[in-house]
Design a protein around this motif. Sequence first.
Motif, PDB file in Angstrom:
ATOM      1  N   LYS A 250       0.833  -1.205   0.000  1.00 34.21           N
ATOM      2  CA  LYS A 250       0.000   0.000   0.000  1.00 34.21           C
ATOM      3  C   LYS A 250       0.870   1.260   0.000  1.00 34.21           C
ATOM      4  CE  LYS A 250      -3.854   0.222  -0.015  1.00 34.21           C
ATOM      5  NZ  LYS A 250      -4.842   0.448  -1.120  1.00 34.21           N
ATOM      6  N   TYR A 253       2.038   1.606  -3.671  1.00 36.58           N
ATOM      7  CA  TYR A 253       0.968   1.899  -4.630  1.00 36.58           C
ATOM      8  C   TYR A 253      -0.308   2.251  -3.863  1.00 36.58           C
ATOM      9  CZ  TYR A 253       4.288  -0.657  -7.544  1.00 36.58           C
ATOM     10  OH  TYR A 253       5.424  -1.077  -8.184  1.00 36.58           O
ATOM     11  N   PRO A 254      -0.368   3.420  -3.283  1.00 34.75           N
ATOM     12  CA  PRO A 254      -1.469   3.750  -2.356  1.00 34.75           C
ATOM     13  C   PRO A 254      -2.857   3.787  -2.975  1.00 34.75           C
ATOM     14  CG  PRO A 254      -0.083   5.672  -2.800  1.00 34.75           C
ATOM     15  CD  PRO A 254       0.631   4.495  -3.367  1.00 34.75           C
ATOM     16  N   SER A 255      -2.962   3.983  -4.282  1.00 35.69           N
ATOM     17  CA  SER A 255      -4.290   4.119  -4.889  1.00 35.69           C
ATOM     18  C   SER A 255      -4.866   2.792  -5.364  1.00 35.69           C
ATOM     19  CB  SER A 255      -4.231   5.102  -6.063  1.00 35.69           C
ATOM     20  OG  SER A 255      -3.380   4.600  -7.086  1.00 35.69           O
ATOM     21  N   ARG A 256      -4.071   1.730  -5.329  1.00 32.79           N
ATOM     22  CA  ARG A 256      -4.538   0.458  -5.881  1.00 32.79           C
ATOM     23  C   ARG A 256      -5.131  -0.462  -4.819  1.00 32.79           C
ATOM     24  NH1 ARG A 256       0.657  -1.679  -9.318  1.00 32.79           N
ATOM     25  NH2 ARG A 256       0.853   0.051 -10.801  1.00 32.79           N
TER      26      ARG A 256
END
Length: 450
Positions: A250, A253-256
């Motif tokens: 996370k 890639y915080p938006s996935r």
Amino acid sequence: MNYHSHSNPKIKARFGDALLASLASDGGLWMPDSLPHFSPAQTAKMGAMSFADCAAVLAREFVDERYLTEDLRAICRDAYNFDVPMVTLGGELLDAATPEDHDEFILELFHGPTLAFKDFAARFMGRAASHLMKSSGETRTILVATSGDTGGAIGDAFLDQDGIKVFILFPKGGVSQVQEQQLCTMGNAKSNVKAISIDGTFDDCQQMVKDAFGDKDLTTKHNLMSANSINVGRVIPQSFYYFWTSLQAKAAYPSRPIVYSIPSGNLGNLTGGLIAKQMGAPIDRFVIGNNVNDPFVDYLGSGEYKPRPSVPTLSNAMDIGRPNNFPRILALHNGDYDAVKSVCWGASFTDAETERHIRRVHTETGYIMCPHTAVGHLAMEAFTADIDEPITKITVGTAHPAKFADSVETILHQNIPLPAPLAKAMRKTKRMHVMKPNLEALADYLAVHA
């Protein structure tokens, strides 16, 4: 943290007592009375820790007052003195500081001493049990049924521990050549770890262990303790790596959304993941990969759970027709099928499909998967085939492919170098006892050797 029997909530125990008792007095599986839930602020701090220190923080929530915070930190740092990498099929490491634009990773859980994910639970369990017995002076006889990797991990974790004897039951011809060599060469002839080859299936081995614990006289006489995933001390630590690695993913890639695919047999690994999610780990979905022994995948499709005899496959550690941890998964979701299905999706695959996938992945990327990891990766591909949105896909790599060299080398037509621990085991002389699958034979053997 207190625990209760999944079949009778009035039967209670502290963590240490549940760990040593293995099963509740009614034969039920121990379940935590409640699960902690960490806020985003707390998880941010935990994600910045090392894996071992994060595991110690999580463990604090599950154990009892006999474990001090410094005890847990020492236990986890000693148990987890190896890497927990997430890598691309091209071999690139996920790094939250400078993430490349990758969406697919293998969580390699096979960098411990026996080169299988079972090391995570076994090493914590061994140290947690030893901590209790050092202060009490008690002794224990551990019975463990293995379809391949559990026995090796438990044997290594408890080898030469004072006051503990370990008896590993495995199905004759039902584990790989490397696994059998590893199981049957621990210590020496006077070692506290002994291997027993059962003339039957893994389900027979597992039933023998259950029958032994169902015999109160036998249990009392030998102070029996199980190290299979029926023991809550095996399941809880499996939540640690899902919690910590999901925080790493996370951060990168915080938006996935994050999806894990788990090659599954006894469902302990999945249970650990579900516990992590309920504690606040940023996990959106679990994909379950079964071989043709697929009662859980059938359950996800129909809502009916129908255990059945297991059949041998290439991914032998998952040859389980009656998974022990199914009741725990139900208990975590209050018996609600729709709740289970909302977080779990499954698919099953034949040996032929598994072989083709191992060859294809190796040809396209150079990455070599063990048969179990291949089943998990196949399931991830099936799940994401019609998904267009960007997601972080993490397939759980459960064992080093060299542990299945006899099958993987045949599939790929090339040699797989053995890591040093396996090469050493292959040079040793095997020691094992062959036994029929019945409780009387096991009781007679324990009477002499326990």
